[in-house]
Write a protein that holds these residues in place. Sequence first.
Motif, PDB file in Angstrom:
ATOM      1  N   GLN A 289       0.851  -1.183   0.000  1.00  0.00           N
ATOM      2  CA  GLN A 289       0.000   0.000   0.000  1.00  0.00           C
ATOM      3  C   GLN A 289       0.894   1.243   0.000  1.00  0.00           C
ATOM      4  O   GLN A 289       1.782   1.349   0.841  1.00  0.00           O
ATOM      5  CB  GLN A 289      -0.879   0.055   1.249  1.00  0.00           C
ATOM      6  CG  GLN A 289      -1.791  -1.139   1.432  1.00  0.00           C
ATOM      7  CD  GLN A 289      -2.678  -0.962   2.668  1.00  0.00           C
ATOM      8  OE1 GLN A 289      -3.735  -0.372   2.610  1.00  0.00           O
ATOM      9  NE2 GLN A 289      -2.210  -1.464   3.794  1.00  0.00           N
ATOM     10  N   GLN A 290       0.636   2.183  -0.876  1.00  0.00           N
ATOM     11  CA  GLN A 290       1.420   3.418  -0.944  1.00  0.00           C
ATOM     12  C   GLN A 290       0.467   4.603  -0.823  1.00  0.00           C
ATOM     13  O   GLN A 290      -0.606   4.594  -1.411  1.00  0.00           O
ATOM     14  CB  GLN A 290       2.194   3.483  -2.270  1.00  0.00           C
ATOM     15  CG  GLN A 290       3.248   2.380  -2.414  1.00  0.00           C
ATOM     16  CD  GLN A 290       4.341   2.469  -1.349  1.00  0.00           C
ATOM     17  OE1 GLN A 290       4.743   3.568  -0.946  1.00  0.00           O
ATOM     18  NE2 GLN A 290       4.801   1.313  -0.869  1.00  0.00           N
ATOM     19  N   PHE A 291       0.868   5.617  -0.055  1.00  0.00           N
ATOM     20  CA  PHE A 291      -0.018   6.735   0.266  1.00  0.00           C
ATOM     21  C   PHE A 291       0.542   8.082  -0.193  1.00  0.00           C
ATOM     22  O   PHE A 291       0.890   8.931   0.629  1.00  0.00           O
ATOM     23  CB  PHE A 291      -0.275   6.773   1.770  1.00  0.00           C
ATOM     24  CG  PHE A 291      -0.906   5.512   2.290  1.00  0.00           C
ATOM     25  CD1 PHE A 291      -2.288   5.369   2.330  1.00  0.00           C
ATOM     26  CD2 PHE A 291      -0.123   4.432   2.703  1.00  0.00           C
ATOM     27  CE1 PHE A 291      -2.869   4.204   2.796  1.00  0.00           C
ATOM     28  CE2 PHE A 291      -0.709   3.251   3.163  1.00  0.00           C
ATOM     29  CZ  PHE A 291      -2.075   3.136   3.204  1.00  0.00           C
ATOM     30  N   PRO A 292       0.662   8.319  -1.502  1.00  0.00           N
ATOM     31  CA  PRO A 292       1.188   9.595  -1.976  1.00  0.00           C
ATOM     32  C   PRO A 292       0.178  10.720  -1.773  1.00  0.00           C
ATOM     33  O   PRO A 292      -1.026  10.472  -1.655  1.00  0.00           O
ATOM     34  CB  PRO A 292       1.408   9.344  -3.470  1.00  0.00           C
ATOM     35  CG  PRO A 292       0.428   8.284  -3.812  1.00  0.00           C
ATOM     36  CD  PRO A 292       0.321   7.403  -2.599  1.00  0.00           C
ATOM     37  N   ILE A 293       0.707  11.936  -1.752  1.00  0.00           N
ATOM     38  CA  ILE A 293      -0.144  13.120  -1.614  1.00  0.00           C
ATOM     39  C   ILE A 293      -0.122  13.863  -2.948  1.00  0.00           C
ATOM     40  O   ILE A 293       0.927  14.339  -3.384  1.00  0.00           O
ATOM     41  CB  ILE A 293       0.381  14.026  -0.478  1.00  0.00           C
ATOM     42  CG1 ILE A 293       0.328  13.238   0.844  1.00  0.00           C
ATOM     43  CG2 ILE A 293      -0.454  15.298  -0.378  1.00  0.00           C
ATOM     44  CD1 ILE A 293       0.940  13.959   2.022  1.00  0.00           C
ATOM     45  N   LEU A 294      -1.272  13.935  -3.574  1.00  0.00           N
ATOM     46  CA  LEU A 294      -1.339  14.464  -4.936  1.00  0.00           C
ATOM     47  C   LEU A 294      -2.294  15.656  -5.013  1.00  0.00           C
ATOM     48  O   LEU A 294      -3.253  15.763  -4.242  1.00  0.00           O
ATOM     49  CB  LEU A 294      -1.810  13.359  -5.892  1.00  0.00           C
ATOM     50  CG  LEU A 294      -0.856  12.147  -5.993  1.00  0.00           C
ATOM     51  CD1 LEU A 294      -1.513  10.996  -6.748  1.00  0.00           C
ATOM     52  CD2 LEU A 294       0.439  12.552  -6.691  1.00  0.00           C
ATOM     53  N   THR A 295      -2.015  16.524  -5.963  1.00  0.00           N
ATOM     54  CA  THR A 295      -2.905  17.669  -6.170  1.00  0.00           C
ATOM     55  C   THR A 295      -4.133  17.218  -6.968  1.00  0.00           C
ATOM     56  O   THR A 295      -4.128  16.160  -7.602  1.00  0.00           O
ATOM     57  CB  THR A 295      -2.198  18.778  -6.970  1.00  0.00           C
ATOM     58  OG1 THR A 295      -1.885  18.235  -8.259  1.00  0.00           O
ATOM     59  CG2 THR A 295      -0.923  19.225  -6.280  1.00  0.00           C
ATOM     60  N   ASP A 296      -5.159  18.045  -6.915  1.00  0.00           N
ATOM     61  CA  ASP A 296      -6.357  17.752  -7.706  1.00  0.00           C
ATOM     62  C   ASP A 296      -5.991  17.579  -9.183  1.00  0.00           C
ATOM     63  O   ASP A 296      -6.512  16.702  -9.873  1.00  0.00           O
ATOM     64  CB  ASP A 296      -7.367  18.904  -7.578  1.00  0.00           C
ATOM     65  CG  ASP A 296      -8.046  18.924  -6.211  1.00  0.00           C
ATOM     66  OD1 ASP A 296      -7.935  17.912  -5.479  1.00  0.00           O
ATOM     67  OD2 ASP A 296      -8.670  19.945  -5.872  1.00  0.00           O
ATOM     68  N   LYS A 297      -5.092  18.420  -9.625  1.00  0.00           N
ATOM     69  CA  LYS A 297      -4.711  18.394 -11.036  1.00  0.00           C
ATOM     70  C   LYS A 297      -4.013  17.070 -11.376  1.00  0.00           C
ATOM     71  O   LYS A 297      -4.279  16.445 -12.419  1.00  0.00           O
ATOM     72  CB  LYS A 297      -3.777  19.582 -11.315  1.00  0.00           C
ATOM     73  CG  LYS A 297      -3.758  19.987 -12.777  1.00  0.00           C
ATOM     74  CD  LYS A 297      -2.845  21.190 -12.991  1.00  0.00           C
ATOM     75  CE  LYS A 297      -2.133  21.068 -14.332  1.00  0.00           C
ATOM     76  NZ  LYS A 297      -1.061  22.064 -14.470  1.00  0.00           N
ATOM     77  N   GLN A 298      -3.126  16.654 -10.503  1.00  0.00           N
ATOM     78  CA  GLN A 298      -2.427  15.381 -10.744  1.00  0.00           C
ATOM     79  C   GLN A 298      -3.426  14.218 -10.784  1.00  0.00           C
ATOM     80  O   GLN A 298      -3.342  13.341 -11.646  1.00  0.00           O
ATOM     81  CB  GLN A 298      -1.367  15.152  -9.649  1.00  0.00           C
ATOM     82  CG  GLN A 298      -0.168  16.094  -9.781  1.00  0.00           C
ATOM     83  CD  GLN A 298       0.760  16.052  -8.579  1.00  0.00           C
ATOM     84  OE1 GLN A 298       0.310  15.876  -7.443  1.00  0.00           O
ATOM     85  NE2 GLN A 298       2.058  16.227  -8.831  1.00  0.00           N
ATOM     86  N   LEU A 299      -4.369  14.236  -9.852  1.00  0.00           N
ATOM     87  CA  LEU A 299      -5.372  13.154  -9.839  1.00  0.00           C
ATOM     88  C   LEU A 299      -6.216  13.188 -11.110  1.00  0.00           C
ATOM     89  O   LEU A 299      -6.533  12.138 -11.695  1.00  0.00           O
ATOM     90  CB  LEU A 299      -6.269  13.267  -8.605  1.00  0.00           C
ATOM     91  CG  LEU A 299      -5.580  12.910  -7.279  1.00  0.00           C
ATOM     92  CD1 LEU A 299      -6.563  13.070  -6.116  1.00  0.00           C
ATOM     93  CD2 LEU A 299      -5.031  11.479  -7.293  1.00  0.00           C
ATOM     94  N   ALA A 300      -6.540  14.386 -11.542  1.00  0.00           N
ATOM     95  CA  ALA A 300      -7.355  14.498 -12.763  1.00  0.00           C
ATOM     96  C   ALA A 300      -6.624  13.892 -13.959  1.00  0.00           C
ATOM     97  O   ALA A 300      -7.234  13.274 -14.842  1.00  0.00           O
ATOM     98  CB  ALA A 300      -7.712  15.954 -13.021  1.00  0.00           C
ATOM     99  N   ALA A 301      -5.315  14.073 -13.958  1.00  0.00           N
ATOM    100  CA  ALA A 301      -4.533  13.522 -15.072  1.00  0.00           C
ATOM    101  C   ALA A 301      -4.535  11.994 -15.045  1.00  0.00           C
ATOM    102  O   ALA A 301      -4.514  11.329 -16.088  1.00  0.00           O
ATOM    103  CB  ALA A 301      -3.099  14.055 -15.015  1.00  0.00           C
TER     104      ALA A 301
END
Lengths: 344, 344, 344, 344
Positions: A289-301
């Motif tokens: 399990q990996q728990f990165p912290i991503l921006t909304d923009k990164q997730l949208a991509a």
Amino acid sequence: MYRFTCDYEEGCLPEILRLMEQTNYVQTPGYGMDEYCEKARGLIRNFCDAPEADVHFMVGGTQANLTAISAFLRPWQGVLSAATGHINVHETGAIEATGHKVLALESPDGKVSAKALKAALDAHFGDPHSEHTVQPGMLYISYPTESGQLYSLSELTELSKVCRKAGIPLYLDGARLSYGLTSDACDLTAKDIARLCDAFYLGGTKCGALFGEALVITNEALKKDFRYMIKQRGGMLAKGRMLGLQFIGLMEEGRYLSAAQKANRQALAIRAALEEKGISFLIPSPTNQQFPILTDKQLAALAPHFSWDFWEKMPDGRNAVRFCTSWATKDEAVEALVAAVQKL
Amino acid sequence: MYRFTCDYEEGCLPEILRLMEQTNYVQTPGYGMDEYCEKARGLIRNFCDAPEADVHFMVGGTQANLTAISAFLRPWQGVLSAATGHINVHETGAIEATGHKVLALESPDGKVSAKALKAALDAHFGDPHSEHTVQPGMLYISYPTESGQLYSLSELTELSKVCRKAGIPLYLDGARLSYGLTSDACDLTAKDIARLCDAFYLGGTKCGALFGEALVITNEALKKDFRYMIKQRGGMLAKGRMLGLQFIGLMEEGRYLSAAQKANRQALAIRAALEEKGISFLIPSPTNQQFPILTDKQLAALAPHFSWDFWEKMPDGRNAVRFCTSWATKDEAVEALVAAVQKL
Amino acid sequence: MYRFTCDYEEGCLPEILRLMEQTNYVQTPGYGMDEYCEKARGLIRNFCDAPEADVHFMVGGTQANLTAISAFLRPWQGVLSAATGHINVHETGAIEATGHKVLALESPDGKVSAKALKAALDAHFGDPHSEHTVQPGMLYISYPTESGQLYSLSELTELSKVCRKAGIPLYLDGARLSYGLTSDACDLTAKDIARLCDAFYLGGTKCGALFGEALVITNEALKKDFRYMIKQRGGMLAKGRMLGLQFIGLMEEGRYLSAAQKANRQALAIRAALEEKGISFLIPSPTNQQFPILTDKQLAALAPHFSWDFWEKMPDGRNAVRFCTSWATKDEAVEALVAAVQKL
Amino acid sequence: MYRFTCDYEEGCLPEILRLMEQTNYVQTPGYGMDEYCEKARGLIRNFCDAPEADVHFMVGGTQANLTAISAFLRPWQGVLSAATGHINVHETGAIEATGHKVLALESPDGKVSAKALKAALDAHFGDPHSEHTVQPGMLYISYPTESGQLYSLSELTELSKVCRKAGIPLYLDGARLSYGLTSDACDLTAKDIARLCDAFYLGGTKCGALFGEALVITNEALKKDFRYMIKQRGGMLAKGRMLGLQFIGLMEEGRYLSAAQKANRQALAIRAALEEKGISFLIPSPTNQQFPILTDKQLAALAPHFSWDFWEKMPDGRNAVRFCTSWATKDEAVEALVAAVQKL
């Protein structure tokens, strides 16, 4: 679409399916009293080097937890757990529904420290009016924890000592045990766990089986009449042999560990790609399990081609998410995700 | 050795295994929110002609019973049941463990009559000190009953009327529902059951599935928040799709009924052979369970080649036993048993 | 030795004893169906200006809480409470023993804010996987709180609004209600409480009775069948009239409030003496409980002549303790304590 | 109107009231840790000749039963009881609400015979599939029974032997213990009960106290942590001293027995009058409860001046009713009733 939402999104190891087919018309007694369950019990005892242990097959993790905990506690006792422990936050009050309080211990990383445990025990048993508060009756830990963390051999040894001194059982929820045991960061073995805990379960569902968890009870005092509890709590499968077959399939030829090892390797490849992009993590995890912290923009991509689990909103508006690999994750899926991360 | 001990001694219908294989690597969300469960729900709604019903897949029968009953009752209520009802005698106090008394009604044949039901309700609600006794909050019946008996359409209609007048749900345990619906003695349909009951379950485990029961809730007032209860009681399978696949396999091409019809036919062939020898029965059964009364000597003659379930010792020393057929029983097994009976 | 340890160290208001004597040989029906209970119910309805309310007499506070909470919740629901709430920390898991989780809200002063409540409700009901966590089913608050704090009319109004919008009951534990209502800092009335809460109890034990609490249910939906719950949980006193007599004694001639008012006045006198010596408080309290922080030496000086309740060890080694006055506290005791404080 | 409905229609022995008055302003610690409770415990230990026993004061009978039974059983165990036992029929499912089944034994007279007990134990422990049924974990008996019957010394000795051999506690509900011990038909003593049972309670409420029952635990294994259970179940009275005072008042100067002896004598006078008129009884009772069978017309004649408890309708239309005397019954009431019976 490649799904990385969790580690229970596919069926099971193909060898397990094959076993089910081969034995489909064999007639056996029900309720886990068949030859396959017996064989699986032997394989598990061997795996843990615990020849005297009782092994019971449970349908799922919540059921394993609620059955074991309610069997081990007396009515006025509660179970100590990290505040983030699965029993405290993600089982819809299953433990409380059996009449017991979960005594939550705050913890920065989801692990219970021997120091925090000792403090809780001292606070209760040192109180002259202790009968007005719930008596701590056992300790629940998860390995790996809900955020993928591992106890070291020394940490587990310390916890075990404190528990034994206090006369309370140490119970380990091993829903993802195989991913822990095969992590590079792991310095303990199944044998250590069997030796240091009073009871624990080897996860099947998240580790390659269709369903099923193998509860191992090593403490003699906790063994008596346990099958009554399985029946009462609705967990005694009529065709219990299915659970035996799951664990034969997992245990034979070392598949339990090798399947997890591959998943860990994949998770670390994803982690490496994220780190290379300077992406930070909620908590560093050495397991699947990996728990990165991503921006909304990164997730949208990423969204058009990948799925993940939302974990929590960060104060700065970014999103902690979980990417999970499993025994079934294909290399092509990992490669696609790594490539997509590189383009973020 | 041919086993006739119960109807859960083999695996599952081969078509179910095939479905599991075909879909093994498909990725789906967990906890029953997948496309297979959705499809199975549709098939079941269709089977019962209950388009508005909620359908939940439960792991086993005891779990279905305890989850539904504890969800439907208020804390001061109990569940009315025939004294011989499964929940009263063979579930290790699973209902009581959720805090509710089973209010047992004596019954010569394991069925609850509308008259007995009405008497129990009148006795309670007519008592000026009713708060000193458990309030009857629902009715549990099994169909077929534990001894293979069937309610007629008229009997079920009467029970339903009394329940609705009293404002209490009627719940039907259909662990062996398919054997009931396909019995020659049956004059009701799945649609009748859905219409007359407030909730019921279609048994999977004993009717050809690896495991799983399909709980159908038709009463609007009982639907809310039911998934919380499944989770809390340990019944929410992570790989919930497995349960969906079981019921797709059962429902498609009418297998649920055809598999049971064959088993009923086999059971009646065994019954006929026993009757021809003048052997009497504990209770006449038109379904896949037969309860002949045999002498020790007769049992000894059968023991080398057949297994059965011991039921009870008769006052005259003979033994009531159960012979069970299932979707998996082979004709050769039945023929062998018939031949052996003829030689008794 | 003057005891200030708690507010239940003496018997009861002498008028209550007199009533018990006067009626000792009168024959009445049992279980609270007598004329004294009926009269007491009327006095309480009048006191709260809640003519339609149901009033039930409970033996003690823990019992009132566990009976009401388990009656009001559905099995998959929990009760929201400040983390310091009595039900969460001082009732030996009484709520969990009925199957329900206490959902603890952190709070600096032991009060639940409308904001924190709303956040908890939004977090749960906004979660697409809400069935994996306990559903908040009601709110528990204490008035005064365990550390003597009061909700303002505006605060209680806000809480009530949020609860009603969410469709969950607001329940108020008034173990020390009279001390709250008569505090100079109080800006609400019993009528406000009855109007804004769905159920609450007027404490008897700590407010001048031998024992007993009066549970008031104003929400129509919560009234049905409540007497069953009292009986089931062991709280239906055979000689229920005793509880009626307690509350006749408390309610008549305004004794419920006047007795508390005197105790508050005494507590403030003690507070003033402590403040004059520059002694600080754990939390400022406008009611009969005072929580000064004293050194070991100061406590040693007081120990020969006074008792108190130890509350907690401060990081600097000093001790937060509780001094409690009650309806029975004598002025000479207060004067002695004030004099002793002045000599510290 | 003279009431003979039950034995809890008045207040308490005047000596108890006097004690409460005398001590009203004495300050003591709460929760039963005061000098009066301590003294009462000593008096009870002495009364039972059980110097090592633990004595706990409970508020009422249902609470004593549910607290003790749920403390003594493990979760998969049930409590054996006569089908007519109070816990099985008149406590609104209080035992089931703690998670345990009451295992009802049919009995013609409300007593459990050693033979029936042994049969139940053999049936369970001799079953190879025992885990599918509730394990008998203790025996509950009442003395006198709900219909006023007494166990003989030899019967109780036999029950005790069977229980000890099976390793299950024998628990005696002594709600009306004093009426049993002082009956002419009684051949055992409080000491016998303490010696033969593992736990039992001396009823206070029905034997002259305002409220309260004294639970005596003689079996060492059952003593540990019992106060936690009292608190958790809502039975730990803040002003616990009240319960101590009740039992000081009952035990001093032999009042516990002398008050009951008088009531038994009065009950036998009523019985004699009824017998003289040829009126039959549901069951002959040697204690303070009498169960005559009267016609509607006879009851109508008595109704203007006397009250009683309706028990059951007889097949022939007559009515079994209960007339109860108590420590408080006046001779003039008995004389009036006898005279009225003579005129029937």
